[in-house]
Design an enzyme around this catalytic site. Sequence first.
Site, short mmCIF file in Angstrom:
data_model
loop_
_atom_site.label_atom_id
_atom_site.label_comp_id
_atom_site.label_asym_id
_atom_site.label_seq_id
_atom_site.Cartn_x
_atom_site.Cartn_y
_atom_site.Cartn_z
CE LYS A 198 -4.23 -43.47 -23.73
NZ LYS A 198 -3.78 -45.66 -23.88
CB ILE A 241 -11.10 -47.26 -16.66
CG1 ILE A 241 -11.15 -47.98 -15.28
CG2 ILE A 241 -12.69 -46.77 -17.41
CD1 ILE A 241 -11.46 -46.84 -14.38
N GLY A 242 -8.23 -48.05 -17.68
CA GLY A 242 -6.76 -48.08 -17.80
C GLY A 242 -5.69 -49.80 -17.62
CG ASP A 258 -4.22 -47.60 -21.22
OD1 ASP A 258 -3.64 -46.77 -22.60
OD2 ASP A 258 -5.73 -46.53 -21.38
#
Length: 222
Positions: free
Chosen positions: A151, A187-188, A192
């Site tokens: 991002k 992750i993410g 997020d």
Amino acid sequence: MFERCHLALLNKYSIVCKTFNKRQLSAVTHLSANSATSIKRQHPQKLQILPQTATTNQAPFHTTNAQQLRQNMSADSKFKLIEVEGDLFGAPETHSLAHCVGADFAMGAGIAVKFKQIYGQVDKLLAQGVQSGGVAVLQDKERYIYYLVTKPQSWGSPTYDSLRASLVAMREHMRKNKVQKLAIPRIGCGIDGLEWDKVSAELCKVFGDEELEIVVYNFVPK
């Protein structure tokens, strides 16, 4: 006189025969009706739908969750995606590490804070000029630390497209440097906001043909 008596007897006999035949016919008709009813009861024409019965050899139907699918997919391949409970920063030094960041490398929340505390070198990361969809890299002894830039700013939100692009960029670096073991958080996900099932599917798509072991640590101490 004899003829009259004979005629009377014939008429009486005829009446008796007719009465007998009528009764017999009525009995036969009644019997036929009863027989038809009995046959109809024994053999109804209406179609009956019977419930299905499971046989003893029939395997029970079940659903398979995403984790089982990933395990089955990687069972016969060189790519392994394994989920464990434990401290990501306790992963063996044979495993490189990766996590997601914004292009500003602020790393002020979530697991990024821990990466910033342990590995620092924010200036070196910024100097690489990586934008969303790329990956910045630090080296710590024999392992690499991958910063997946998903991002533009740390306060923003990643997309599955930007995550996929960052994963592909990391894969290319790993190929060139023969990295075959990687440890990551989910992750993410977390702050997020991405969904782990979709993220893990992206991991399988990007790395499914690689000779690689990815260990996902589900617990990260604060």
